[in-house]
Design a protein around this motif. Structure first.
Motif, PDB file in Angstrom:
ATOM      1  N   ALA A  79      72.198  89.796  20.862  1.00 43.68           N
ATOM      2  CA  ALA A  79      71.407  89.415  22.040  1.00 43.68           C
ATOM      3  C   ALA A  79      70.592  88.165  21.739  1.00 43.68           C
ATOM      4  N   ALA A 114      67.338  85.825  21.400  1.00 36.30           N
ATOM      5  CA  ALA A 114      66.015  86.153  20.878  1.00 36.30           C
ATOM      6  C   ALA A 114      65.093  86.611  22.006  1.00 36.30           C
ATOM      7  N   THR A 115      64.197  87.529  21.691  1.00 38.41           N
ATOM      8  CA  THR A 115      63.264  88.072  22.680  1.00 38.41           C
ATOM      9  C   THR A 115      62.539  86.950  23.432  1.00 38.41           C
ATOM     10  N   GLY A 116      62.505  87.077  24.739  1.00 39.18           N
ATOM     11  CA  GLY A 116      61.835  86.083  25.568  1.00 39.18           C
ATOM     12  C   GLY A 116      62.729  84.942  26.017  1.00 39.18           C
ATOM     13  N   ASN A 117      64.002  84.961  25.585  1.00 40.13           N
ATOM     14  CA  ASN A 117      64.943  83.896  25.946  1.00 40.13           C
ATOM     15  C   ASN A 117      66.063  84.442  26.825  1.00 40.13           C
ATOM     16  N   THR A 118      66.346  83.726  27.908  1.00 44.22           N
ATOM     17  CA  THR A 118      67.483  84.031  28.781  1.00 44.22           C
ATOM     18  C   THR A 118      68.277  82.750  28.941  1.00 44.22           C
ATOM     19  N   ASP A 162      55.902  80.585  26.510  1.00 45.90           N
ATOM     20  CA  ASP A 162      56.978  81.075  27.372  1.00 45.90           C
ATOM     21  C   ASP A 162      57.142  80.152  28.578  1.00 45.90           C
ATOM     22  N   GLN A 198      75.155  84.267  19.243  1.00 49.00           N
ATOM     23  CA  GLN A 198      74.230  84.945  20.137  1.00 49.00           C
ATOM     24  C   GLN A 198      74.686  84.738  21.566  1.00 49.00           C
TER      25      GLN A 198
END
Length: 261
Positions: free
Chosen positions: A142, A144-148, A237, A56
């Motif tokens: 990419a 996971a949603t919500g992760n940068t 979050d 990822q």
């Protein structure tokens, strides 16, 4: 008497077989890791590439296992470079030199993937062994949603930097180890670890508009790594804010990476 002797011999045999099976299970140095690719090298050896998990965007450990006649090869010159081919252009990503780990029978390194594979381009690992090259395509999804977990920024000094979150890789409620890596992008294919930064740090739970106590600001532990602690008082979050200073010069302020768990 003969029957008793027969039963005794059978019991010993079963114990021996069980012991062998247990030894076979223990003798799997890459057990639990994912095999990404396997190919033959131009020199005739077999190369297998492993990772801790499916690739990822973000920091990833990689393991390169070279075998000849079924036996692991070590102490041979082996390097790799990640390449993103975007058709009209290409670029690399931060990565670490390979070191041989005898317990794994493999060379271990890392890469920080800065973007996913897809319509924009494809990733490959250019492996050089004994002066000969081979390219191994890999798929990178990419985060996971919500992760940068990684971000490229322009510093106040006009230079480009890459920030990558190494830990926590499995965040939990409570105190977590925090490790950040910082790289200077010297050109499209060269990324050097940045030493000597003074960091500022605080976490915020953006949806609830609060932070957390008892965090430890990361300090340099060498090779571009900065280690501290982050306290997550609840799941959800979280946004990790960092300030970067080099001497008296402020490179960047309130640069953030996101975690959702």
């Amino acid at each position: 008497m003969k029957k008793m002797l027969y039963l005794l011999m059978m019991s010993i045999g079963m114990l021996f077989m069980g012991s062998c099976q247990k030894d076979e299970v223990l003798d799997l140095p890459m057990d639990g890791k994912i095999k990404l690719a396997e190919t033959s090298l131009p020199t005739g050896e077999q190369l297998s590439v492993f990772a801790d998990k499916a690739l990822q965007v973000g920091y990833q450990n990689l393991y390169f296992q070279v075998k000849k006649n079924g036996l692991a090869v070590k102490d041979q010159p082996l390097t790799f470079a990640p390449i993103m081919d975007m058709g009209s252009m290409a670029h690399g990503a931060p990565s670490g030199n390979l070191t041989y780990q005898s317990n794994l029978e493999a060379y271990q390194g890392f890469v920080v993937f800065t973007m996913p594979s897809g319509e924009s381009g494809t990733w490959s690992l250019k492996v050089t062994y004994q002066g000969k090259e081979v390219e191994i395509p890999v798929d990178v999804t990419a985060a996971a949603t919500g992760n940068t977990p990684v971000k490229t920024i322009s510093g106040n000094d006009g230079k480009k930097y890459v920030l990558a979150l190494v830990e926590p890789s499995k965040p939990k409620m409570g105190m977590n180890d925090l490790v950040l890596m910082v790289f200077l992008r010297e050109n499209m294919f060269s990324f050097s670890p940045v030493e000597g930064l003074a960091l500022g740090f605080h976490p915020e739970m953006t949806s609830m508009n609060h932070g957390s106590p008892n965090n430890v600001v990361p300090v340099s532990i060498g090779k571009g790594q900065y280690q501290g602690k982050v306290n997550f008082t609840m799941t959800g979050d979280w946004r990790l804010f960092f300030d970067l200073k080099l001497g008296e010069n402020e490179i960047a302020k309130d640069i953030y990476l996101d975690l959702l768990f």
